[in-house]
Design a protein around this motif. Sequence first.
Motif, PDB file in Angstrom:
ATOM      1  N   PHE A   8      15.823 -47.155 143.662  1.00 61.91           N
ATOM      2  CA  PHE A   8      14.443 -46.975 143.207  1.00 61.91           C
ATOM      3  C   PHE A   8      14.235 -45.474 143.181  1.00 61.91           C
ATOM      4  CE2 PHE A   8      10.017 -46.057 144.332  1.00 61.91           C
ATOM      5  CZ  PHE A   8       9.378 -46.665 143.261  1.00 61.91           C
ATOM      6  N   ILE A   9      13.762 -44.960 142.051  1.00 58.06           N
ATOM      7  CA  ILE A   9      13.622 -43.519 141.883  1.00 58.06           C
ATOM      8  C   ILE A   9      12.235 -43.193 141.338  1.00 58.06           C
ATOM      9  CG2 ILE A   9      14.701 -43.618 139.610  1.00 58.06           C
ATOM     10  CD1 ILE A   9      15.931 -40.865 140.169  1.00 58.06           C
ATOM     11  N   GLU A  10      11.635 -42.152 141.876  1.00 54.33           N
ATOM     12  CA  GLU A  10      10.386 -41.607 141.340  1.00 54.33           C
ATOM     13  C   GLU A  10      10.699 -40.194 140.869  1.00 54.33           C
ATOM     14  OE1 GLU A  10       6.498 -42.806 143.461  1.00 54.33           O
ATOM     15  OE2 GLU A  10       8.012 -42.637 145.035  1.00 54.33           O
ATOM     16  N   TRP A  11      10.301 -39.902 139.623  1.00 51.11           N
ATOM     17  CA  TRP A  11      10.608 -38.586 139.073  1.00 51.11           C
ATOM     18  C   TRP A  11       9.494 -38.139 138.135  1.00 51.11           C
ATOM     19  CZ3 TRP A  11      12.015 -38.544 133.705  1.00 51.11           C
ATOM     20  CH2 TRP A  11      12.279 -39.784 133.156  1.00 51.11           C
ATOM     21  N   ILE A  12       9.394 -36.834 137.989  1.00 47.23           N
ATOM     22  CA  ILE A  12       8.379 -36.229 137.126  1.00 47.23           C
ATOM     23  C   ILE A  12       8.978 -36.034 135.733  1.00 47.23           C
ATOM     24  CG2 ILE A  12       6.908 -34.221 136.720  1.00 47.23           C
ATOM     25  CD1 ILE A  12       6.038 -35.805 139.136  1.00 47.23           C
ATOM     26  N   ASP A  13       8.346 -36.619 134.749  1.00 49.45           N
ATOM     27  CA  ASP A  13       8.783 -36.485 133.369  1.00 49.45           C
ATOM     28  C   ASP A  13       7.973 -35.386 132.690  1.00 49.45           C
ATOM     29  OD1 ASP A  13      10.120 -37.017 131.026  1.00 49.45           O
ATOM     30  OD2 ASP A  13       9.146 -38.925 130.635  1.00 49.45           O
ATOM     31  N   ASP A  34      -1.036 -34.525 137.003  1.00 49.52           N
ATOM     32  CA  ASP A  34       0.326 -35.042 136.895  1.00 49.52           C
ATOM     33  C   ASP A  34       0.417 -36.539 137.186  1.00 49.52           C
ATOM     34  OD1 ASP A  34      -0.041 -35.020 139.598  1.00 49.52           O
ATOM     35  OD2 ASP A  34       1.748 -33.884 140.073  1.00 49.52           O
ATOM     36  N   THR A  35      -0.711 -37.245 137.168  1.00 49.07           N
ATOM     37  CA  THR A  35      -0.694 -38.674 137.476  1.00 49.07           C
ATOM     38  C   THR A  35      -0.069 -39.511 136.364  1.00 49.07           C
ATOM     39  OG1 THR A  35      -2.929 -38.938 136.583  1.00 49.07           O
ATOM     40  CG2 THR A  35      -2.717 -38.549 138.966  1.00 49.07           C
ATOM     41  N   ASN A  36      -0.063 -39.017 135.149  1.00 55.67           N
ATOM     42  CA  ASN A  36       0.444 -39.806 134.035  1.00 55.67           C
ATOM     43  C   ASN A  36       1.914 -39.587 133.740  1.00 55.67           C
ATOM     44  OD1 ASN A  36      -2.015 -41.024 133.543  1.00 55.67           O
ATOM     45  ND2 ASN A  36      -2.720 -39.326 132.289  1.00 55.67           N
ATOM     46  N   ASN A  37       2.553 -38.649 134.409  1.00 60.99           N
ATOM     47  CA  ASN A  37       3.954 -38.424 134.089  1.00 60.99           C
ATOM     48  C   ASN A  37       4.879 -38.580 135.297  1.00 60.99           C
ATOM     49  OD1 ASN A  37       2.773 -36.006 135.005  1.00 60.99           O
ATOM     50  ND2 ASN A  37       4.325 -34.754 134.042  1.00 60.99           N
ATOM     51  N   THR A  38       4.406 -39.280 136.339  1.00 57.73           N
ATOM     52  CA  THR A  38       5.282 -39.668 137.437  1.00 57.73           C
ATOM     53  C   THR A  38       5.863 -41.033 137.097  1.00 57.73           C
ATOM     54  OG1 THR A  38       3.988 -38.445 139.060  1.00 57.73           O
ATOM     55  CG2 THR A  38       5.446 -40.154 139.907  1.00 57.73           C
ATOM     56  N   ILE A  39       7.172 -41.090 136.961  1.00 56.46           N
ATOM     57  CA  ILE A  39       7.863 -42.308 136.558  1.00 56.46           C
ATOM     58  C   ILE A  39       8.434 -42.988 137.793  1.00 56.46           C
ATOM     59  CG2 ILE A  39       9.693 -43.258 135.100  1.00 56.46           C
ATOM     60  CD1 ILE A  39       7.449 -41.706 133.580  1.00 56.46           C
ATOM     61  N   LYS A  40       8.196 -44.292 137.909  1.00 61.55           N
ATOM     62  CA  LYS A  40       8.784 -45.115 138.970  1.00 61.55           C
ATOM     63  C   LYS A  40       9.744 -46.065 138.282  1.00 61.55           C
ATOM     64  CE  LYS A  40       4.738 -44.724 141.822  1.00 61.55           C
ATOM     65  NZ  LYS A  40       3.710 -45.368 142.606  1.00 61.55           N
ATOM     66  N   GLN A  41      10.996 -46.073 138.725  1.00 61.96           N
ATOM     67  CA  GLN A  41      12.025 -46.786 137.987  1.00 61.96           C
ATOM     68  C   GLN A  41      13.091 -47.341 138.930  1.00 61.96           C
ATOM     69  OE1 GLN A  41      13.486 -44.254 134.922  1.00 61.96           O
ATOM     70  NE2 GLN A  41      14.860 -45.771 134.084  1.00 61.96           N
ATOM     71  N   VAL A  72      17.894 -33.322 138.662  1.00 65.95           N
ATOM     72  CA  VAL A  72      17.688 -33.502 140.099  1.00 65.95           C
ATOM     73  C   VAL A  72      16.404 -32.813 140.547  1.00 65.95           C
ATOM     74  CG1 VAL A  72      18.649 -32.918 142.373  1.00 65.95           C
ATOM     75  CG2 VAL A  72      20.118 -33.886 140.606  1.00 65.95           C
ATOM     76  N   LYS A  73      16.071 -31.681 139.948  1.00 67.00           N
ATOM     77  CA  LYS A  73      14.861 -30.945 140.317  1.00 67.00           C
ATOM     78  C   LYS A  73      13.589 -31.747 140.049  1.00 67.00           C
ATOM     79  CE  LYS A  73      16.655 -26.289 139.673  1.00 67.00           C
ATOM     80  NZ  LYS A  73      16.508 -25.024 138.961  1.00 67.00           N
ATOM     81  N   CYS A  74      13.656 -32.753 139.183  1.00 71.44           N
ATOM     82  CA  CYS A  74      12.483 -33.562 138.830  1.00 71.44           C
ATOM     83  C   CYS A  74      12.301 -34.772 139.739  1.00 71.44           C
ATOM     84  CB  CYS A  74      12.591 -34.037 137.383  1.00 71.44           C
ATOM     85  SG  CYS A  74      12.532 -32.701 136.188  1.00 71.44           S
ATOM     86  N   ILE A  75      13.265 -35.053 140.607  1.00 72.40           N
ATOM     87  CA  ILE A  75      13.227 -36.252 141.441  1.00 72.40           C
ATOM     88  C   ILE A  75      12.338 -36.034 142.661  1.00 72.40           C
ATOM     89  CG2 ILE A  75      14.611 -37.809 142.873  1.00 72.40           C
ATOM     90  CD1 ILE A  75      16.928 -37.278 140.893  1.00 72.40           C
ATOM     91  N   LEU A  76      11.379 -36.952 142.840  1.00 76.75           N
ATOM     92  CA  LEU A  76      10.500 -36.916 144.013  1.00 76.75           C
ATOM     93  C   LEU A  76      11.089 -37.738 145.155  1.00 76.75           C
ATOM     94  CD1 LEU A  76       7.086 -37.455 142.191  1.00 76.75           C
ATOM     95  CD2 LEU A  76       8.048 -35.300 143.004  1.00 76.75           C
TER      96      LEU A  76
END
Length: 83
Positions: A8-13, A34-41, A72-76
């Motif tokens: 399970f990954i959360e990242w900023i698109d 930034d609430t609309n571009n956090t992706i949960k996948q 990797v820098k985009c991964i929360l």
Amino acid sequence: MKNYKPVFIEWIDSACTDPSWMSESEAIEWMTDDTNNTIKQVGFIIKKTPKMILLASGVSNENISGVFKIPVKCILTLTFLQV
């Protein structure tokens, strides 16, 4: 079949607006939300390097599908799943 690890990954698109005109203050307000571009996948790690993760949404005996290249820098968060 290779043993890909499910995660399970959360990242900023990155994001862009529609091509309409807006004021500078509207653009700055949009930039700080930034609430609309956090992706949960959920997916399978195909390959990981110090700079990138290659993530697939589906795997089969010989092929993968829905492939994402995520910096990797985009991964929360990155959580390995037990299946």
